[in-house]
Design a protein around this motif. Structure first.
Motif, PDB file in Angstrom:
ATOM      1  N   VAL A  88     -10.238 -22.299   3.319  1.00 35.66           N
ATOM      2  CA  VAL A  88     -10.044 -22.422   1.874  1.00 35.66           C
ATOM      3  C   VAL A  88      -8.782 -21.677   1.447  1.00 35.66           C
ATOM      4  O   VAL A  88      -8.009 -22.165   0.621  1.00 35.66           O
ATOM      5  CB  VAL A  88     -11.281 -21.892   1.113  1.00 35.66           C
ATOM      6  N   TYR A  91      -5.075 -23.449   1.887  1.00 32.58           N
ATOM      7  CA  TYR A  91      -5.053 -24.776   1.276  1.00 32.58           C
ATOM      8  C   TYR A  91      -3.679 -25.457   1.337  1.00 32.58           C
ATOM      9  O   TYR A  91      -3.583 -26.687   1.371  1.00 32.58           O
ATOM     10  CB  TYR A  91      -5.521 -24.697  -0.181  1.00 32.58           C
ATOM     11  N   ASP A  92      -2.604 -24.665   1.345  1.00 35.52           N
ATOM     12  CA  ASP A  92      -1.259 -25.243   1.360  1.00 35.52           C
ATOM     13  C   ASP A  92      -0.556 -25.019   2.692  1.00 35.52           C
ATOM     14  O   ASP A  92       0.670 -25.098   2.779  1.00 35.52           O
ATOM     15  CB  ASP A  92      -0.414 -24.671   0.222  1.00 35.52           C
ATOM     16  N   THR A 135      -6.896 -31.116   5.137  1.00 38.14           N
ATOM     17  CA  THR A 135      -5.691 -30.481   4.582  1.00 38.14           C
ATOM     18  C   THR A 135      -4.441 -30.988   5.289  1.00 38.14           C
ATOM     19  O   THR A 135      -3.446 -31.368   4.655  1.00 38.14           O
ATOM     20  CB  THR A 135      -5.786 -28.954   4.710  1.00 38.14           C
ATOM     21  N   TYR A 154     -13.584 -30.426  -0.555  1.00 41.29           N
ATOM     22  CA  TYR A 154     -13.741 -29.262  -1.430  1.00 41.29           C
ATOM     23  C   TYR A 154     -14.984 -29.391  -2.307  1.00 41.29           C
ATOM     24  O   TYR A 154     -15.632 -28.385  -2.637  1.00 41.29           O
ATOM     25  CB  TYR A 154     -12.498 -29.064  -2.295  1.00 41.29           C
ATOM     26  N   ARG A 176      -9.495 -25.591  -6.076  1.00 35.01           N
ATOM     27  CA  ARG A 176      -8.802 -26.319  -5.013  1.00 35.01           C
ATOM     28  C   ARG A 176      -9.046 -27.827  -5.134  1.00 35.01           C
ATOM     29  O   ARG A 176      -8.158 -28.645  -4.863  1.00 35.01           O
ATOM     30  CB  ARG A 176      -9.290 -25.841  -3.650  1.00 35.01           C
ATOM     31  N   TRP A 179      -6.825 -29.167  -7.766  1.00 31.24           N
ATOM     32  CA  TRP A 179      -5.452 -29.145  -7.266  1.00 31.24           C
ATOM     33  C   TRP A 179      -5.199 -30.347  -6.354  1.00 31.24           C
ATOM     34  O   TRP A 179      -4.150 -30.998  -6.443  1.00 31.24           O
ATOM     35  CB  TRP A 179      -5.206 -27.838  -6.503  1.00 31.24           C
TER      36      TRP A 179
END
Length: 285
Positions: A88, A91-92, A135, A154, A176, A179
């Motif tokens: 988590v 995430y990026d 991801t 998520y 998230r 997003w």
């Protein structure tokens, strides 16, 4: 005593109430719940939901998480929980491994089945890897479908975290989730994310705030979606709105809002002749 214990939720609630010198009748009145429900929760005959925990916590000056208490994690699950929290956080940060779309879709379907069957142990076991794979795929493919798949994961993280009373993770998961669907225009994904976000408001005891999230999302769905997708989104959101309105302290206002959402949900249901299941969400007819 500590505000957060490993007692069962009902027993923890009873201990907190007694610590403050409150009778069941007094706390029930202050929280606008029935004495019968409170009594059944304390002895374990009824589950203590996050929404009710939030309502009971307010007059005691406690958060919903403090009322629910600490949920213990089995020793063999500690590593999985740590891995999920790490995924988590990242995430990026997509991985470098190649992700097969067919395998990812199969894993998403399996996760949805575990969620529908409330197989929480199996879902926790697969979520850390699934979240990392989703991801990576979303950042690589950068399509509406890939970001929606990540949002769906998520959503399952939120569901699992709320069920286990890991409320910090639940709050982060809905952030998230939103997003992810914002990376590519996706009105249906936004509606589903809003439903889960409103659930976080419900868990936190902010019922009016959650209903504002629901009503804004319904308006957006009605504008940006059409046909059965619009009915599906509006139906899901109205079901959440019914639950939120039912917890209003002002019972007259709560009844009015509940009836409004029930009416709108029935109107949405007219578009279907069977249950609809999309992205781990079911609108039951």
């Amino acid at each position: 005593m500590s505000k957060t214990t490993e007692l069962p939720p009902g027993a923890n609630l009873a201990a907190l109430r007694k610590e403050r010198g409150l009778t069941q009748g007094r706390l029930a009145r202050l929280a606008s719940v029935s004495v019968s429900l409170l009594s059944k929760i304390e002895v374990g005959d009824r589950a203590l939901t996050p929404a009710v925990a939030a309502a009971l916590g307010k007059p005691m000056g406690l958060s919903m998480a403090e009322v629910l208490g600490k949920a213990s994690v089995a020793r063999n699950e500690e590593g999985r929980l740590s891995a999920l929290r790490s995924a988590v956080r990242d995430y990026d940060l997509p991985g470098h491994q190649e992700v097969q779309e067919d395998a990812l879709r199969a894993s998403l379907e399996a996760a949805g089945q575990h969620r529908d069957a409330a197989e929480v142990d199996r879902l926790l076991a697969m979520l850390p890897v699934l979240l990392r794979d989703a991801t990576t795929h979303a950042h690589t493919a950068n399509t509406v479908e890939s970001w929606m798949a990540l949002s769906e994961v998520y959503s399952s993280v939120y569901w699992l975290a709320a069920r286990h009373r890991w409320m910090d993770m639940a709050e982060l998961a809905v952030t998230r989730q939103r997003w992810a669907v914002e990376q590519k225009t996706n009105p249906l994904g936004m509606a589903i994310a809003a439903r889960d976000r409103a659930g976080a408001y419900l868990n936190g005891g902010d019922f009016e705030g959650g209903l504002m999230v629901v009503d804004r999302a319904i308006s957006q769905a009605q504008t940006n979606l059409s046909g059965q997708e619009r009915a599906f989104a509006v139906g899901l959101l109205n079901l959440r709105g019914m639950t939120l309105a039912g917890r209003f302290k002002d019972k007259k206002e709560g009844k009015k809002e509940t009836e409004r959402h029930i009416k709108s949900a029935w109107e949405a249901a007219e578009w279907f002749d069977r249950d609809w299941n999309r992205h781990s969400m079911i609108f039951k007819i």
